[in-house]
Scaffold this motif. Structure first.
Motif, mmCIF file in Angstrom:
data_model
loop_
_atom_site.group_PDB
_atom_site.id
_atom_site.type_symbol
_atom_site.label_atom_id
_atom_site.label_comp_id
_atom_site.label_asym_id
_atom_site.label_seq_id
_atom_site.Cartn_x
_atom_site.Cartn_y
_atom_site.Cartn_z
ATOM 1 N N GLU A 93 -16.984 9.436 -8.639
ATOM 2 C CA GLU A 93 -16.654 10.238 -7.328
ATOM 3 C C GLU A 93 -15.205 10.149 -7.293
ATOM 4 O OE1 GLU A 93 -18.317 8.654 -3.834
ATOM 5 O OE2 GLU A 93 -20.521 9.090 -4.574
ATOM 6 N N VAL A 94 -14.490 11.312 -7.309
ATOM 7 C CA VAL A 94 -13.005 11.407 -7.276
ATOM 8 C C VAL A 94 -12.527 12.211 -5.974
ATOM 9 C CG1 VAL A 94 -10.886 12.157 -8.293
ATOM 10 C CG2 VAL A 94 -12.967 11.640 -9.887
ATOM 11 N N GLU A 95 -11.986 11.635 -5.148
ATOM 12 C CA GLU A 95 -11.645 12.170 -3.788
ATOM 13 C C GLU A 95 -10.272 12.488 -4.017
ATOM 14 O OE1 GLU A 95 -13.239 12.273 -0.870
ATOM 15 O OE2 GLU A 95 -14.994 10.919 -1.122
ATOM 16 N N PHE A 96 -9.751 13.958 -3.604
ATOM 17 C CA PHE A 96 -8.425 14.323 -3.716
ATOM 18 C C PHE A 96 -7.959 14.792 -2.354
ATOM 19 C CE2 PHE A 96 -10.704 15.471 -7.675
ATOM 20 C CZ PHE A 96 -9.714 15.448 -8.833
ATOM 21 N N VAL A 97 -6.741 14.531 -2.100
ATOM 22 C CA VAL A 97 -6.154 14.887 -0.829
ATOM 23 C C VAL A 97 -4.788 15.060 -1.167
ATOM 24 C CG1 VAL A 97 -5.421 12.443 -0.479
ATOM 25 C CG2 VAL A 97 -5.662 14.131 1.350
ATOM 26 N N GLY A 98 -4.126 15.956 -0.321
ATOM 27 C CA GLY A 98 -2.668 16.435 -0.504
ATOM 28 C C GLY A 98 -1.608 15.176 0.105
ATOM 29 N N ALA A 99 -0.578 14.951 -0.511
ATOM 30 C CA ALA A 99 0.137 14.031 -0.006
ATOM 31 C C ALA A 99 0.583 14.611 1.071
ATOM 32 C CB ALA A 99 1.530 13.896 -0.884
ATOM 33 N N ARG A 100 0.819 13.651 2.382
ATOM 34 C CA ARG A 100 0.903 13.803 3.707
ATOM 35 C C ARG A 100 1.676 12.649 4.611
ATOM 36 N NH1 ARG A 100 -5.357 13.332 5.420
ATOM 37 N NH2 ARG A 100 -5.675 11.065 5.602
ATOM 38 N N ARG A 101 2.577 13.265 5.667
ATOM 39 C CA ARG A 101 3.083 12.159 6.406
ATOM 40 C C ARG A 101 2.224 12.483 7.733
ATOM 41 N NH1 ARG A 101 7.448 16.082 6.421
ATOM 42 N NH2 ARG A 101 8.418 14.605 5.003
ATOM 43 N N GLU A 102 2.314 11.184 8.421
ATOM 44 C CA GLU A 102 1.478 11.091 9.452
ATOM 45 C C GLU A 102 2.081 10.540 10.775
ATOM 46 O OE1 GLU A 102 -2.850 10.084 7.447
ATOM 47 O OE2 GLU A 102 -1.860 8.514 8.500
ATOM 48 N N SER A 103 1.660 11.207 12.047
ATOM 49 C CA SER A 103 2.188 10.457 13.498
ATOM 50 C C SER A 103 1.021 10.397 14.206
ATOM 51 C CB SER A 103 3.526 11.418 13.938
ATOM 52 O OG SER A 103 2.880 12.581 13.940
ATOM 53 N N TYR A 104 1.125 9.435 15.113
ATOM 54 C CA TYR A 104 0.051 9.042 15.924
ATOM 55 C C TYR A 104 0.404 9.268 17.564
ATOM 56 C CZ TYR A 104 -2.119 7.196 11.995
ATOM 57 O OH TYR A 104 -2.896 7.053 10.673
ATOM 58 N N GLN A 122 2.651 7.128 0.373
ATOM 59 C CA GLN A 122 2.700 5.592 0.244
ATOM 60 C C GLN A 122 3.031 4.833 1.659
ATOM 61 O OE1 GLN A 122 5.038 5.880 -3.540
ATOM 62 N NE2 GLN A 122 3.450 4.420 -4.402
ATOM 63 N N ASN A 123 3.932 5.439 2.352
ATOM 64 C CA ASN A 123 4.364 4.950 3.441
ATOM 65 C C ASN A 123 3.272 4.685 4.646
ATOM 66 O OD1 ASN A 123 7.310 4.726 2.631
ATOM 67 N ND2 ASN A 123 7.807 6.467 3.833
ATOM 68 N N ARG A 124 2.421 5.819 4.494
ATOM 69 C CA ARG A 124 0.999 5.836 5.665
ATOM 70 C C ARG A 124 0.227 4.780 5.325
ATOM 71 N NH1 ARG A 124 -3.464 8.387 4.418
ATOM 72 N NH2 ARG A 124 -3.511 9.508 2.526
ATOM 73 N N ARG A 125 0.227 4.309 3.880
ATOM 74 C CA ARG A 125 -0.826 3.443 3.501
ATOM 75 C C ARG A 125 -0.975 2.002 4.358
ATOM 76 N NH1 ARG A 125 -4.462 5.887 0.046
ATOM 77 N NH2 ARG A 125 -3.304 7.875 -0.374
ATOM 78 N N ASP A 126 -2.100 1.536 4.447
ATOM 79 C CA ASP A 126 -2.358 0.263 5.266
ATOM 80 C C ASP A 126 -1.446 -0.899 4.668
ATOM 81 O OD1 ASP A 126 -3.946 -0.063 3.167
ATOM 82 O OD2 ASP A 126 -5.854 -0.063 4.604
ATOM 83 N N ILE A 159 -1.603 -10.452 2.184
ATOM 84 C CA ILE A 159 -1.868 -9.158 2.784
ATOM 85 C C ILE A 159 -0.569 -8.819 3.539
ATOM 86 C CG2 ILE A 159 -3.236 -7.808 4.210
ATOM 87 C CD1 ILE A 159 -4.605 -8.471 1.655
ATOM 88 N N ARG A 160 -0.034 -7.805 3.350
ATOM 89 C CA ARG A 160 1.137 -7.456 4.066
ATOM 90 C C ARG A 160 1.335 -5.959 4.227
ATOM 91 N NH1 ARG A 160 6.476 -6.236 2.331
ATOM 92 N NH2 ARG A 160 5.764 -6.467 0.030
ATOM 93 N N THR A 161 1.741 -5.269 5.301
ATOM 94 C CA THR A 161 1.988 -3.653 5.507
ATOM 95 C C THR A 161 3.170 -3.240 4.850
ATOM 96 O OG1 THR A 161 3.158 -4.217 7.781
ATOM 97 C CG2 THR A 161 0.722 -4.138 7.868
ATOM 98 N N PRO A 162 3.226 -2.051 4.429
ATOM 99 C CA PRO A 162 4.296 -1.608 3.760
ATOM 100 C C PRO A 162 5.545 -1.376 4.601
ATOM 101 C CG PRO A 162 2.383 -0.182 3.264
ATOM 102 C CD PRO A 162 2.229 -1.191 4.483
ATOM 103 N N LEU A 163 5.359 -1.011 5.975
ATOM 104 C CA LEU A 163 6.409 -0.749 6.922
ATOM 105 C C LEU A 163 6.150 -1.552 8.040
ATOM 106 C CD1 LEU A 163 6.369 3.523 7.015
ATOM 107 C CD2 LEU A 163 7.951 1.441 5.566
ATOM 108 N N ASP A 164 6.783 -1.600 9.247
ATOM 109 C CA ASP A 164 6.801 -2.433 10.175
ATOM 110 C C ASP A 164 5.217 -2.652 10.773
ATOM 111 O OD1 ASP A 164 6.784 -3.334 12.803
ATOM 112 O OD2 ASP A 164 8.606 -2.143 13.584
ATOM 113 N N PRO A 165 4.854 -3.708 10.734
ATOM 114 C CA PRO A 165 3.194 -3.916 10.964
ATOM 115 C C PRO A 165 2.978 -3.655 12.304
ATOM 116 C CG PRO A 165 4.355 -6.075 10.972
ATOM 117 C CD PRO A 165 5.426 -5.036 10.287
ATOM 118 N N ASP A 166 3.952 -3.572 13.449
ATOM 119 C CA ASP A 166 3.431 -3.334 14.609
ATOM 120 C C ASP A 166 3.143 -1.809 14.832
ATOM 121 O OD1 ASP A 166 3.617 -5.622 16.499
ATOM 122 O OD2 ASP A 166 5.886 -5.672 15.786
ATOM 123 N N ILE A 167 3.816 -0.952 14.054
ATOM 124 C CA ILE A 167 3.816 0.299 13.911
ATOM 125 C C ILE A 167 2.455 0.868 13.338
ATOM 126 C CG2 ILE A 167 4.630 2.599 13.117
ATOM 127 C CD1 ILE A 167 7.500 1.628 13.474
#
Length: 504
Positions: A93-104, A122-126, A159-167
């Motif tokens: 199974e191959v899942e395809f997605v377009g690169a994206r930025r996210e805001s919440y 990559q910034n939005r990864r957990d 285990i570490r978050t890519p960006l600010d873990p609070d965000i």
């Protein structure tokens, strides 16, 4: 773990599916990368069939063209609302997605999505170990893109978050459960700054659905050493919010110089003992919940100290509510867990005394086909540090198992069910479904289980008539007529019999 160079990665992804994706992406003039768990697991040398691909552009476009080239044997699913597509081909199974930025937004974990670059994606990864990517385009095929040193964190077991873990955790609080889950599955440690952010953001878990929380809990429970995850959940405060009944076990009270054991850490020891011998998720849940009734049953006795009488029955009654709240299945799986919790003291009580045939017969009758799981749970529950006491229990458990094996060889289901059933009792005494029918039926069953009478019609009938006479009940039909009537199988018979079982 294995350290891999770009040349090593090129060899590992030297597979038709990746070359096909590469060709499609190049022809469309799009950047294309395999990302996430598949990349992580290459370094961890773990098998992975699910492939996630990020396209700097339209993932749906690449998936659609790939399906066209692979032909009829490939299956394409498109999810336009999410901007994703899936291609299934030859068991992969191959899942395809377009690169994206996210805001919440504060009250939702559903992001506002915009097209983005690979860096945005990559910034939005957990976590850093899930943010690595391998380029699939021909001129960079096999090149690792690792902007957050995920490879170093894999080496260090962090285990570490890519960006600010609070965000990261505030944006999508489910990531807090995933953080603990990955640490448990991989036997990694949570980075100190990341863990501090877990503690600060625990209240945010309330916006996550019970189904998603349970999904992560089940993955923690299926880990090689699930106690690691429960301890992390307890330390950061998440356990109180998702499983407060287990958090309530983490207490030790002292009175007149006498303490009881910490039932939280005892429970974790039992859970790990079961996990070492069984991958049955629901038996592991039974281990986690086996003492959940202790806080409600705890009493102080001036003679014997702390007691937890009837905690197994209290705990069994709590299981449905816990499963309902967590949106766990309420079918046979829940019934199994409830039965394990209710019965978990029975083998221990048998093993603490002389192991009698009658007690073992009753145990086998009540546990049925789940007897082996029950015995495994009860053996796991012997965590005493008194080695002599522990060995005595285990020796007696061995005797119980031997007697159980003998009974199972003799077809215990046939042996234990009296050949005179509730419907025939109603016919003989002209009774409706009632307490009296249940008492007579239970009387016969007790005699059979205690091996006081052979499970044969004539001796059971004599006992039945004697017991009924003592209750002031006289037969209204001849035994021959009752026997004939009892053989009928119309719908009324089935319905009445079911009512008897419910009343008994």
């Amino acid at each position: 773990m294995r350290l891999l160079s770009d040349d090593d990665l090129r060899q590992l992804i030297n597979k038709p599916v990746f070359h096909d994706i590469s060709s499609v992406a190049d022809d469309l003039g799009l950047e294309c990368y395999v990302v996430g768990g598949y990349v992580r697991d290459l370094f961890l040398e773990r098998p992975s069939q699910d492939i996630d691909v990020v396209v700097v552009g339209s993932g749906i476009q690449v998936a659609s063209e790939l399906k066209r080239r692979l032909g009829k044997k490939a299956h394409l699913s498109v999810f336009r609302n999410f901007g994703t597509a899936q291609v299934k081909w030859h068991g992969q199974e191959v899942e395809f997605v377009g690169a994206r930025r996210e805001s919440y937004q504060r009250n939702s974990r559903k992001p506002i999505v915009e097209d983005g670059t690979l860096e945005d994606d990559q910034n939005r990864r957990d976590f850093t170990i899930n943010a690595m990517a391998i380029c699939l385009n021909k001129d960079r095929f096999g090149e690792l893109v690792d902007p957050f040193d995920g490879l170093a964190d894999l080496e260090d077991g962090i285990i570490r978050t890519p960006l600010d873990p609070d965000i990261t955790f505030s944006d999508d609080p489910l990531r807090m459960m995933r953080c603990v889950r990955f640490a448990t599955q991989l036997r990694f440690f949570i980075d100190e700054e990341t863990f501090d952010a877990l503690e600060r953001n625990v209240e945010r878990i309330k916006i996550i659905s019970a189904e998603r929380i349970s999904e992560e809990l089940n993955k923690i429970m299926l880990a090689p050493t699930p106690s690691r995850g429960l301890v992390d959940l307890q330390r950061c405060g998440l356990l109180q919010r998702v499983l407060p009944e287990i958090q309530a076990l983490d207490i030790v009270e002292e009175r007149n110089g006498r303490k009881h054991k910490n039932n939280f850490y005892h429970t974790l020891e039992v859970l790990d003992n079961v996990a070492a011998k069984s991958d049955n998720l629901w038996l592991r849940w039974a281990a986690l919940l086996h003492d959940v009734g202790k806080p409600k049953s705890k009493r102080w006795d001036n003679l014997v100290g702390w007691t937890f009488h009837n905690h197994n029955n209290i705990g069994a009654r709590m299981v449905p509510d816990i499963f309902r709240r967590l949106k766990q299945p309420l079918d046979a799986k829940m019934m199994y867990v409830r039965k394990m919790v209710e019965l978990h003291m029975r083998p221990i009580a048998i093993a603490d005394d002389e192991v009698t045939d009658s007690a073992v017969r009753r145990l086998l009758n009540d546990a049925g086909d789940d007897i082996d799981d029950l015995m495994l749970l009860c053996e796991a529950d012997i965590t005493s540090k008194n080695m002599a006491k522990k060995q005595r229990f285990l020796d007696n458990f061995r005797i119980v198992r031997e007697k159980l094996a003998e009974l199972k060889e003799k077809d215990y289901k046939r042996l234990f069910q009296p050949c005179i059933d509730g419907y025939e009792i109603m016919q003989i005494f002209n009774l409706k479904p009632s307490k009296e029918v249940g008492e007579l039926k239970g009387y016969l069953k007790d005699k059979v289980l205690d091996n006081q009478v052979e499970n044969e019609r004539e001796p059971l009938m004599q006992l039945l008539l004697q017991k009924a006479k003592g209750m002031g009940i006289e037969p209204q039909n001849t035994l021959e007529t009752a026997s004939e009537v009892s053989s009928e199988t119309d719908d009324n018979v089935v319905n009445d019999s079911a009512k008897v079982d419910n009343n008994c």
